[in-house]
Design an enzyme around this catalytic site. Structure first.
Site, PDB file in Angstrom:
ATOM      1  NE  ARG A 156      16.545   1.981 -14.215  1.00 55.50           N
ATOM      2  CZ  ARG A 156      16.537   0.653 -14.345  1.00 55.50           C
ATOM      3  NH1 ARG A 156      17.656  -0.006 -14.556  1.00 55.50           N
ATOM      4  NH2 ARG A 156      15.404  -0.008 -14.287  1.00 55.50           N
ATOM      5  CG  HIS A 186      14.564  -3.350 -10.290  1.00 55.82           C
ATOM      6  ND1 HIS A 186      15.354  -2.551 -11.075  1.00 55.82           N
ATOM      7  CD2 HIS A 186      15.049  -4.612 -10.446  1.00 55.82           C
ATOM      8  CE1 HIS A 186      16.293  -3.290 -11.679  1.00 55.82           C
ATOM      9  NE2 HIS A 186      16.119  -4.549 -11.312  1.00 55.82           N
ATOM     10  CD  GLU A 194      15.675  -6.591 -16.989  1.00 59.84           C
ATOM     11  OE1 GLU A 194      15.525  -7.713 -16.467  1.00 59.84           O
ATOM     12  OE2 GLU A 194      16.774  -6.196 -17.389  1.00 59.84           O
ATOM     13  CG  ASN A 251      17.460  -2.820 -18.266  1.00 60.62           C
ATOM     14  OD1 ASN A 251      17.682  -1.612 -18.341  1.00 60.62           O
ATOM     15  ND2 ASN A 251      16.907  -3.388 -17.215  1.00 60.62           N
ATOM     16  CE1 TYR A 289      23.406  -6.446 -17.593  1.00 61.42           C
ATOM     17  CE2 TYR A 289      21.056  -6.315 -18.068  1.00 61.42           C
ATOM     18  CZ  TYR A 289      22.145  -5.988 -17.270  1.00 61.42           C
ATOM     19  OH  TYR A 289      21.959  -5.206 -16.167  1.00 61.42           O
ATOM     20  CD  GLU A 317      19.203  -3.194 -15.171  1.00 61.03           C
ATOM     21  OE1 GLU A 317      19.602  -4.350 -15.450  1.00 61.03           O
ATOM     22  OE2 GLU A 317      18.253  -2.962 -14.415  1.00 61.03           O
TER      23      GLU A 317
HETATM   24  C1  FCB Z   1      18.671  -7.327 -15.087  1.00 62.92           C
HETATM   25  C2  FCB Z   1      18.033  -6.784 -13.830  1.00 62.92           C
HETATM   26  C3  FCB Z   1      19.009  -6.295 -12.796  1.00 62.92           C
HETATM   27  C4  FCB Z   1      20.241  -7.148 -12.739  1.00 62.92           C
HETATM   28  C5  FCB Z   1      20.816  -7.370 -14.109  1.00 62.92           C
HETATM   29  C6  FCB Z   1      22.089  -8.173 -14.144  1.00 62.92           C
HETATM   30  O1  FCB Z   1      17.838  -8.287 -15.648  1.00 62.92           O
HETATM   31  O2  FCB Z   1      17.181  -5.708 -14.142  1.00 62.92           O
HETATM   32  O3  FCB Z   1      18.337  -6.203 -11.579  1.00 62.92           O
HETATM   33  O4  FCB Z   1      19.973  -8.317 -12.098  1.00 62.92           O
HETATM   34  O5  FCB Z   1      19.870  -7.988 -14.929  1.00 62.92           O
END
Ligand code: FCB
Length: 457
Positions: A89, A133, A178, A305, A307, A364
């Site tokens: 990707r 992006h 995002e 995405n 985290y 992600e």
């Molecule tokens: C996300 C982004 C990516 C990277 C990660 C850690 O928000 O999409 O570009 O910075 O975080």
């Protein structure tokens, strides 16, 4: 690997057993890896400009050179093969292929992606492309950027050009990466380019035009690439109230409305959440008749995405939403994200139950550490990151087994790179990059990820 913890992690990786057709990949973004910021006719982007603003990036760095992927792409493809990846990707730098964001295309810029895509296909890697992006051409920012409705039309034109150029070879097209982050961090808080500090009003205005851009782009991609799978990548967090108090519950709900439902409701249901419209009635952008119908294009997949989870209490971000992040006791990454593997399971269930996308990709997921140095054997034994991948993929698999149609997973990130306002201070890669020599070195987490991939049935 002599270390007992490492051996235990490898054993867990080998025990994961995802299905054979599950796609594993690595993710990157153009500005974070390419470098060549003004090479071969590339135009300036808002990140090229923003990094030159004193104090904008923690270590004063920029993506001018980054991982020099613009020149080293062939060896990076070999690295992906060494990791056994199925897919890659990446994003196209809009100002590389269309320097002014409108008008003339740059054949040399298109040539770069032509070679990259052909190289990926020759290596047996499926290209998953992201059109946007975060690196808006500066020329469009000069005309108002995401506050200008015309930017949505410019993105749709650019999408059409890209689909014409590469539609025969790319199966998966993501319009935006995002929108919550690039719209709010870029226009509400100013942490990211273009660095505007207009609070919720700015975040909402940019978001509406970004979603409109997505909606206008989808049919342009389909027209030029009829077999393409088309989707959007959203950064979603399940919100939890910090306490049962009505104030904290309200804060968690407001956060959910702003980060998740604003985008999901628009894309999948064709309306913005009524409660958010009421709450923000005084600061709403220009939403015209028909816009939501344009935004709600049928999609082939949703990219997520993920985290962290978000624990919310009443707070000061962003009036009139008034939420504030709380950090529960636990382990945290170098960018201050709580390590909470269940977040991936919970977000998948949330999306599946409320919106039912046909297919979902984890676009992600990964973690930042402090800067790493190899040990005497030349190994980067990033046990915590390796455990992060094993734990998160196991939680994703738990959701998949409950029936969530999650089809693939992309590690953020293939290699250490320019982490936006954090510069080069918080490596996220499964491969280390030595920026002095541009040498790449697979970390222990990369080896662990390869074992997870090889263990598919
Ligand atoms: C996300 C982004 C990516 C990277 C990660 C850690 O928000 O999409 O570009 O910075 O975080």
């Amino acid at each position: 690997m002599s270390n007992a913890k490492a051996a235990a992690l490898i054993a867990r990786a080998k025990g994961l057993h995802l299905p054979k057709d599950f796609v594993f990949g690595g993710a990157t973004a153009a500005y974070q890896i390419e470098g060549g910021w003004n090479a071969e006719g590339k135009g300036e982007s808002i990140w090229d400009r923003f990094c030159r603003r004193p104090g904008a990036v923690i270590d004063g760095s920029s993506g001018d050179v980054a991982c020099d992927h613009f020149h080293l792409w062939a060896q990076d493809i070999a690295l992906m093969q060494a990791l056994n990846l199925d897919a890659y990707r990446f994003s196209i730098a809009w100002s590389r292929v269309q320097p002014q964001g409108s008008g003339a295309l740059n054949p040399k810029g298109i040539g770069f992606y032509d070679r990259l895509i052909d190289g990926l296909l020759a290596a047996g890697l499926a290209p998953h492309v992201t059109l946007y992006h975060w690196d808006l051409p500066q020329a469009l920012q000069d005309k108002g950027g995401w506050y200008n409705r015309d930017t949505a039309h410019r993105l749709a034109d650019y999408a059409g050009h890209m689909a014409q150029a590469f539609g025969d070879r790319i199966g998966h097209w993501t319009t935006l990466n995002e929108p919550w982050t690039f719209c709010w961090s870029g226009h509400a808080s100013g942490e990211d380019a273009p660095g505007l500090t207009d609070g919720a009003k700015g975040g909402l205005a940019a978001s509406h035009h970004a979603l409109l851009a997505h909606g206008l782009a989808v049919p342009r991609i389909r027209a030029a690439a009829p077999k393409a799978q088309v989707g959007i990548v959203l950064d979603l967090n399940v919100a939890e109230p910090a306490s049962p108090s009505p104030q904290d519950q309200t804060a968690a709900r407001h956060f959910d409305l702003a980060q998740n439902r604003f985008y999901l409701d628009a894309v999948f249901k064709g309306h913005y959440p009524a409660e958010l419209l009421d709450l923000c009635a005084d600061i709403l952008p220009d939403i015209r008749d028909g816009d939501l119908a344009t935004i709600a294009q049928p999609l082939d997949y949703l990219g997520v995405n993920i985290y962290r989870r978000s624990v919310m209490a009443a707070g000061t971000e962003w009036p009139p939403l008034n939420f504030g992040r709380v950090s529960p006791t636990g382990d945290y990454t170098a960018v201050g994200y709580e390590i909470f593997p269940r977040c991936i399971h919970d977000v998948l269930i949330y999306v599946h139950e409320n919106y039912g996308p046909k297919a979902i990709y984890i676009a992600e997921n990964g973690m930042a550490t402090a800067i790493e140095t190899p040990d005497a054997q030349g190994t980067i034994l990033d046990l915590q990151r390796a455990a992060y991948y094993v734990d998160h993929i196991a939680e994703m698999e738990r959701a998949r087994r409950k029936g969530v149609p999650v089809k693939g997973y992309f590690a953020w990130t293939l290699m250490d790179n320019f982490e936006w306002a954090y510069g080069y201070t918080v490596p996220f890669g499964i491969v280390q990059v030595d920026y002095a020599t541009q040498a790449r070195r697979i970390k222990f987490s990369g080896e662990t990820y390869r074992e997870i991939i090889k263990a598919r049935r």
